[in-house]
Motif scaffolding. Structure first.
Motif, mmCIF file in Angstrom:
data_model
loop_
_atom_site.group_PDB
_atom_site.id
_atom_site.type_symbol
_atom_site.label_atom_id
_atom_site.label_comp_id
_atom_site.label_asym_id
_atom_site.label_seq_id
_atom_site.Cartn_x
_atom_site.Cartn_y
_atom_site.Cartn_z
ATOM 1 N N GLU A 117 160.539 26.724 11.976
ATOM 2 C CA GLU A 117 161.962 25.912 10.511
ATOM 3 C C GLU A 117 162.574 25.328 10.658
ATOM 4 N N ARG A 141 159.492 22.216 10.236
ATOM 5 C CA ARG A 141 159.967 22.117 8.902
ATOM 6 C C ARG A 141 160.917 21.528 7.509
ATOM 7 N N ALA A 142 161.797 21.752 8.435
ATOM 8 C CA ALA A 142 163.428 21.032 8.263
ATOM 9 C C ALA A 142 162.656 19.440 8.791
ATOM 10 N N PHE A 161 154.401 30.053 -0.984
ATOM 11 C CA PHE A 161 155.393 29.883 -1.071
ATOM 12 C C PHE A 161 156.600 31.371 -0.409
ATOM 13 N N THR A 195 159.233 33.039 2.011
ATOM 14 C CA THR A 195 159.729 31.983 2.850
ATOM 15 C C THR A 195 160.816 31.127 2.027
ATOM 16 N N ARG A 196 160.080 30.859 0.870
ATOM 17 C CA ARG A 196 160.514 29.114 0.307
ATOM 18 C C ARG A 196 160.620 30.280 -1.273
ATOM 19 N N GLU A 197 160.961 30.921 -1.673
ATOM 20 C CA GLU A 197 160.642 31.677 -3.054
ATOM 21 C C GLU A 197 161.131 31.064 -4.107
ATOM 22 N N TYR A 198 161.166 31.148 -5.452
ATOM 23 C CA TYR A 198 161.651 30.903 -7.138
ATOM 24 C C TYR A 198 162.069 31.598 -7.082
ATOM 25 N N ARG A 199 163.797 31.655 -7.605
ATOM 26 C CA ARG A 199 164.393 32.677 -7.954
ATOM 27 C C ARG A 199 165.457 32.710 -9.202
ATOM 28 N N LYS A 257 149.257 26.009 0.627
ATOM 29 C CA LYS A 257 150.760 26.294 1.012
ATOM 30 C C LYS A 257 150.945 24.892 1.532
ATOM 31 N N SER A 280 152.637 21.961 -0.622
ATOM 32 C CA SER A 280 153.580 22.098 -1.421
ATOM 33 C C SER A 280 154.769 21.970 -0.315
ATOM 34 N N GLN A 281 155.301 21.996 0.744
ATOM 35 C CA GLN A 281 156.297 21.739 0.977
ATOM 36 C C GLN A 281 156.719 20.252 0.883
#
Length: 524
Positions: free
Chosen positions: A77, A80-81, A104, A106-110, A157, A160-161
């Motif tokens: 984490e 990634r940050a 996506f 752990t980084r899901e769109y909501r 994947k 995408s980050q």
């Protein structure tokens, strides 16, 4: 991120696993807008240092800076940050989820209610594949995909980050040549935007085309960092191979006495790989299979051993055509496979040495549903003595043994079936150099006793020490059938065994790279 700072600066990194030093004071610096190749043979430390960078492993010593900012928290984490994204060689996909859900994860769109918005994820995933100029259905279940589409999903994947540092570990292994070209076009676009790219590959032709600089590791240590203009392919290979210690060069090969043909394959193909393979294996011979990950070596072993089906061609054993539909058929024909994944496919770690040793012949040792304990113990004791297994007792759990002795138990289990043909898939993976030498001596002894042996290894020095002939494979096909002596350099003195092994390994590396180049030409 400080624009003038290195995108990544790792200084003095050391990492030890169970007493084995995987990294020893390694430094790595990658600049923004640079494609930096990370090279080295198996066990060189490449994956370890990348997992340290990505927070999977905590370094024992050393410092990491990303864009000039120290990275002090060692978790995925935190990495990634900091702007690091990694495409793992082993793949980190969940097979039961869709392509979009994996990309996506752990980084899901909501949506406004907090529920996951799969439709938006699918749209964004389609955009990512459009950037790569490839098509993968975002709604497809990953477990249903072929290897190439899984690899493209893994790459999507990672990108995408919106990372500042993109790490690609063997990204082209399962890709078609056309997809590799598209990947390179995209990487050049990222490079132009200032993204730092760390690129790991055994394919020297790829490195020469895409990388600006390269760092080479060997045995967990830094060897050289230099521009690609200073590293022609033969120089890269020389640095990767290095001068070998006397660990393997001291193994006596002995004279080979080839007997009759034990195994013959005629135009054999599997579902995906191998493809149109023909080969012969003689009694008393050790036949090596060389090639990169995805070359089809293990697929060929699985077809011969009845794990995967033969879809075309003929297998003949001792001159007789045989039908092998399942592993039991292969065992009945005198074929045994020691699998690559020792811990999950070779042993039951919590069970005793004796229980593991008799596993493949338990029916032969049983009557009325009860195992003949004396016969089982006699067989186990004979194998322990024959293979020189170091264990306090046959009743000790296999998990208490060293990796080399666990491997001997796996080999002993299959030798108990008294095979004529023994297939060894990466038999020395994860064991120390002393145990490796013991395993290779054992291979030579078994061949001298009349077994026919097929040996798969990513360690070319091991193939050259153990084998009489070596088949070079790529894309499921055999490109070269090389007698061991054809790889000797006559200019190296006969008594300089370490240097002779090094020279032969360099020649074999070059043959593997030639096979890759021919494969690329054949794909147009």
């Amino acid at each position: 991120m400080n624009a003038s700072a290195a995108a990544v600066r790792m200084t003095g990194i050391s990492k030890t696993f169970g007493g084995v030093r995987a990294l020893d004071d390694v430094s790595l610096e990658v600049m923004p807008g640079e494609v930096h190749a990370l090279l080295g043979g198996n066990g060189a430390g490449k994956s370890t240092i990348l997992k340290v960078l990505n927070g999977v492993h905590r370094p024992d010593k050393g410092t990491i800076e990303v864009g000039g900012v120290p990275l002090t928290t060692h978790t995925p984490e935190a990495s990634r940050a900091a702007g690091i994204a990694m495409n793992y060689q082993e793949m980190s996909l969940v097979p039961t989820l869709t392509v979009a859900q994996n990309i996506f994860l752990t980084r899901e769109y909501r949506v406004g209610t907090g529920l996951i918005d799969d439709r938006e994820a699918e749209r964004r995933a389609a955009d990512l594949f459009a950037l790569l100029d490839v098509f993968v259905n975002p709604k497809a279940i990953v477990g249903d995909l072929g290897a190439g589409q899984k690899q493209l999903t893994e790459i999507a994947k990672a990108i995408s980050q919106d990372a500042k540092v993109l790490v690609l570990d063997e990204p082209s292994t399962a890709l078609a040549v056309s997809d590799v070209e598209r990947l390179f076009v995209f990487l050049r676009k990222l490079k132009a935007k200032g993204v730092a790219i760390i690129y790991v590959s055994h394919r020297m032709d790829e490195i020469a085309r895409i990388a600006d600089r390269a760092t080479i590791l060997r045995d967990g240590r830094h060897v050289i960092t230099a521009p690609l203009s200073d590293l022609p392919i033969d120089t890269m290979i020389e640095h990767i191979v290095g001068r070998r210690s006397k660990g393997l060069s001291d193994v006596e090969r002995g004279a080979t006495v080839r007997g009759d043909v034990l195994l013959e394959l005629k135009n054999v193909s599997g579902r995906h790989k191998p493809e149109n393979i023909s080969l012969t294996l003689h009694r008393g011979e050790v036949l090596g299979l060389a090639g990169l990950l995805g070359s089809g070596r293990s697929s060929l072993a699985r077809v011969i051993a009845g794990i995967d089906p033969v879809v075309k061609g003929e297998i003949r054993i001792k001159g007789r055509a045989v039908v092998i539909r399942k592993p039991g058929d292969a065992i009945a024909e005198g074929v045994a496979l020691v699998p690559e994944a020792r811990a999950t496919q070779g042993i039951i770690p919590a069970h005793s040495v004796a229980s593991n040793m008799i596993l493949a012949v338990i029916d032969r040792l049983s009557a009325g549903g009860l195992v003949d304990t004396k016969a089982a113990n006699d067989l186990t004791d004979a194998q322990i003595e024959r293979l020189r297994v170091k264990t306090a007792s046959r009743d000790h759990a296999v998990s208490t043994l060293s990796g080399g002795n666990q491997q001997k138990v796996v080999i002993g289990k299959w030798l108990a079936t008294n095979p004529d043909i023994l297939i060894l898939d990466e038999p020395t993976a994860g064991i120390d150099i002393g145990s490796k030498s013991e395993i290779i001596r054992l291979v030579r002894e078994l061949a001298a006793a009349g077994k026919g042996i097929i040996m798969i290894s990513s360690e070319l020095s091991e193939l050259l020490t153990a084998c009489d002939r070596i088949l070079v494979m790529s894309e499921g096909r055999v490109h070269q059938d090389l007698p061991r002596e054809a790889l000797e350099d006559p200019s190296v003195p006969a008594d300089d065994l370490a240097h002779r092994l090094q020279a032969a390994e360099q020649r074999l590396q070059i043959e593997i790279q030639k096979a890759l180049a021919l494969q690329e030409v054949s794909h147009g």
